[in-house]
Design a protein around this motif. Structure first.
Motif, PDB file in Angstrom:
ATOM      1  N   LYS A   9      45.991  35.569 -44.100  1.00 26.95           N
ATOM      2  CA  LYS A   9      46.208  34.801 -45.334  1.00 26.95           C
ATOM      3  C   LYS A   9      46.560  35.752 -46.471  1.00 26.95           C
ATOM      4  O   LYS A   9      46.287  36.958 -46.405  1.00 26.95           O
ATOM      5  N   ASN A  10      47.156  35.193 -47.512  1.00 33.50           N
ATOM      6  CA  ASN A  10      47.516  35.974 -48.686  1.00 33.50           C
ATOM      7  C   ASN A  10      46.258  36.330 -49.464  1.00 33.50           C
ATOM      8  O   ASN A  10      45.429  35.461 -49.742  1.00 33.50           O
ATOM      9  N   LEU A  11      46.089  37.588 -49.799  1.00 31.66           N
ATOM     10  CA  LEU A  11      44.866  38.044 -50.458  1.00 31.66           C
ATOM     11  C   LEU A  11      45.112  38.373 -51.930  1.00 31.66           C
ATOM     12  O   LEU A  11      46.172  38.904 -52.279  1.00 31.66           O
ATOM     13  N   PRO A  12      44.153  38.074 -52.786  1.00 29.55           N
ATOM     14  CA  PRO A  12      44.270  38.500 -54.185  1.00 29.55           C
ATOM     15  C   PRO A  12      44.114  40.017 -54.271  1.00 29.55           C
ATOM     16  O   PRO A  12      43.527  40.640 -53.374  1.00 29.55           O
ATOM     17  N   LEU A  13      44.593  40.613 -55.338  1.00 30.13           N
ATOM     18  CA  LEU A  13      44.612  42.066 -55.465  1.00 30.13           C
ATOM     19  C   LEU A  13      43.232  42.699 -55.336  1.00 30.13           C
ATOM     20  O   LEU A  13      43.076  43.731 -54.659  1.00 30.13           O
ATOM     21  N   PHE A  14      42.212  42.070 -55.944  1.00 28.30           N
ATOM     22  CA  PHE A  14      40.870  42.672 -55.885  1.00 28.30           C
ATOM     23  C   PHE A  14      40.341  42.727 -54.449  1.00 28.30           C
ATOM     24  O   PHE A  14      39.660  43.672 -54.053  1.00 28.30           O
ATOM     25  N   GLU A  15      40.705  41.706 -53.635  1.00 23.09           N
ATOM     26  CA  GLU A  15      40.255  41.686 -52.234  1.00 23.09           C
ATOM     27  C   GLU A  15      41.012  42.723 -51.398  1.00 23.09           C
ATOM     28  O   GLU A  15      40.433  43.339 -50.492  1.00 23.09           O
ATOM     29  N   ILE A  16      42.303  42.898 -51.695  1.00 26.16           N
ATOM     30  CA  ILE A  16      43.092  43.927 -51.002  1.00 26.16           C
ATOM     31  C   ILE A  16      42.471  45.300 -51.277  1.00 26.16           C
ATOM     32  O   ILE A  16      42.259  46.097 -50.358  1.00 26.16           O
ATOM     33  N   ARG A  17      42.184  45.558 -52.545  1.00 25.20           N
ATOM     34  CA  ARG A  17      41.595  46.845 -52.935  1.00 25.20           C
ATOM     35  C   ARG A  17      40.259  47.072 -52.239  1.00 25.20           C
ATOM     36  O   ARG A  17      39.959  48.169 -51.771  1.00 25.20           O
ATOM     37  N   ASP A  18      39.485  45.988 -52.151  1.00 21.54           N
ATOM     38  CA  ASP A  18      38.167  46.084 -51.513  1.00 21.54           C
ATOM     39  C   ASP A  18      38.301  46.415 -50.034  1.00 21.54           C
ATOM     40  O   ASP A  18      37.573  47.254 -49.493  1.00 21.54           O
ATOM     41  N   LYS A  19      39.241  45.774 -49.347  1.00 20.36           N
ATOM     42  CA  LYS A  19      39.447  46.023 -47.917  1.00 20.36           C
ATOM     43  C   LYS A  19      39.947  47.446 -47.673  1.00 20.36           C
ATOM     44  O   LYS A  19      39.555  48.098 -46.700  1.00 20.36           O
ATOM     45  N   ILE A  20      40.844  47.919 -48.544  1.00 20.63           N
ATOM     46  CA  ILE A  20      41.349  49.292 -48.412  1.00 20.63           C
ATOM     47  C   ILE A  20      40.216  50.296 -48.598  1.00 20.63           C
ATOM     48  O   ILE A  20      40.116  51.280 -47.856  1.00 20.63           O
ATOM     49  N   TRP A  21      39.356  50.028 -49.550  1.00 15.29           N
ATOM     50  CA  TRP A  21      38.231  50.935 -49.794  1.00 15.29           C
ATOM     51  C   TRP A  21      37.292  50.956 -48.599  1.00 15.29           C
ATOM     52  O   TRP A  21      36.842  52.016 -48.156  1.00 15.29           O
ATOM     53  N   LYS A  22      36.993  49.777 -48.057  1.00 14.15           N
ATOM     54  CA  LYS A  22      36.066  49.691 -46.922  1.00 14.15           C
ATOM     55  C   LYS A  22      36.627  50.359 -45.670  1.00 14.15           C
ATOM     56  O   LYS A  22      35.889  50.985 -44.907  1.00 14.15           O
ATOM     57  N   LYS A  23      37.931  50.224 -45.456  1.00 11.69           N
ATOM     58  CA  LYS A  23      38.525  50.770 -44.234  1.00 11.69           C
ATOM     59  C   LYS A  23      38.845  52.247 -44.348  1.00 11.69           C
ATOM     60  O   LYS A  23      38.617  53.021 -43.420  1.00 11.69           O
TER      61      LYS A  23
END
Length: 350
Positions: free
Chosen positions: A266-280
């Motif tokens: 699904k399309n993610l909002p910017l804050f969620e993208i940033r969060d996933k990048i940080w976690k991974k």
């Protein structure tokens, strides 16, 4: 006999002048047939000459690295074809010098060589009487014979194959196959047919009965569209080198290179993208710097590129241990998916 004679005479005067038809070199035909799988002739021509210049024979192709082969294929799509072609060359290197499988049944044992490709090579290069049946064949013969059965069905394909074998020119099977290909590509097309120029129109069921656009009957079950969302992490270090990795999973673009990736259904909002990048990856992502959409078969890819900052070099080494850094000058050495190539052009890296 009359059918094949008329078809071949027409072909001799009206055939398409294609670079791989200049001689019967099986390697040239092999490369062209791999390129023509799910690709228009006009597009294949653009790549064919450069590919042959880079890899003029099977030996040169076998000696090349996969990365080099894919780089020459870059932009043509369906990269599995290039991998299978390269694999074929490497397998033949294990055979006696000069060996090339000549029979249809031998050819189709190799990965990437299906019934059509095998038949095209066997008939054109080695005069084996075997029909190279593709979409053009189904269209021409279903119209000519007036076959209303669904051409997708196995039963209909068997019927057509039986008729075609009886009608084939036994002395010139390769020319016959190419004649039908050209007839279907230039006159007996899906739309805007040119029946008045057809050499076999007086015998054609559809021409005589005005049913040209009713055939062939092709009942296809449409596949549902899959939406995928790719978020590429563009990381540039202090030496102005950026981070890439080779795609190894059984998916689109296998063998090509890409940036660190976050994928979502699904399309993610910017804050969620940033969060996933940080976690991974334990990397802080900045802003979105480029967006592009790409359609591949039944998939629509919505792709975004994010600029990222390196906080601590040690973290990079730990969390991106499967990746490596290359300079801008090295871009031309690696094959990339077209969205990343577009990104490079947009950022004026190439």
């Amino acid at each position: 006999m009359d059918f094949s004679k008329k078809i071949i005479n027409w072909y001799k005067n009206n055939h398409r002048k294609l670079p791989w038809r200049e001689n019967k070199n099986p390697y040239y035909i092999l490369v062209s047939e791999f390129m023509l799988q799910q690709t228009k002739v006009s597009q294949a021509i653009k790549y064919y000459s450069n590919f042959i210049k880079k890899f003029p024979n099977l030996e040169k192709l076998a000696q090349a690295e996969e990365k080099e082969v894919l780089k020459e294929w870059e932009g043509l799509g369906y990269y599995k074809r290039a991998i299978n072609l390269h694999s074929f060359a490497k397998k033949l290197r294990e055979k006696p010098i000069g060996f090339f499988p000549k029979k249809y049944q031998e050819l189709i044992k190799y990965k990437g060589i299906g019934p059509y490709t095998g038949a095209a090579i066997a008939s054109i290069c080695f005069d084996e009487v075997v029909p190279a049946i593709d979409g053009n064949f189904y269209r021409v013969f279903s119209r000519y014979l007036g076959i209303y059965n669904n051409i997708i069905s196995v039963f209909t394909k068997k019927i057509l194959r039986t008729f075609i074998l009886k009608m084939m020119d036994k002395k010139n099977p390769g020319i016959f196959n190419q004649a039908i290909m050209d007839l279907g590509a230039t006159l007996c097309t899906p739309k805007r047919v040119k029946c008045l120029l057809c050499p076999i129109k007086i015998y054609c069921f559809s021409f005589k009965n005005g049913t040209v656009y009713e055939l062939p009957v092709k009942n296809i079950i449409k596949k549902s569209i899959r939406n995928r969302f790719f978020y590429y992490v563009f990381i540039c270090n202090n030496s102005k080198k950026f981070c890439i990795n080779k795609r190894l999973n059984k998916d689109i673009w296998k063998g090509l290179y890409e940036f660190p990736l976050i994928e979502s259904e699904k399309n993610l909002p910017l804050f969620e993208i940033r969060d996933k990048i940080w976690k991974k990856y334990k990397i802080f992502s900045d802003n979105i710097i480029y967006k592009v959409k790409n359609k591949i078969n039944n998939q629509i890819l919505s792709i975004q590129f994010l600029n990222c900052k390196i906080m601590k070099p040690i973290q990079i080494k730990k969390n991106l241990n499967k990746f490596f850094f290359i300079s801008h000058e090295k871009i031309c050495e690696y094959p990339f998916p077209s969205p990343i190539t577009l990104f490079f052009k947009n950022e004026k890296m190439i």
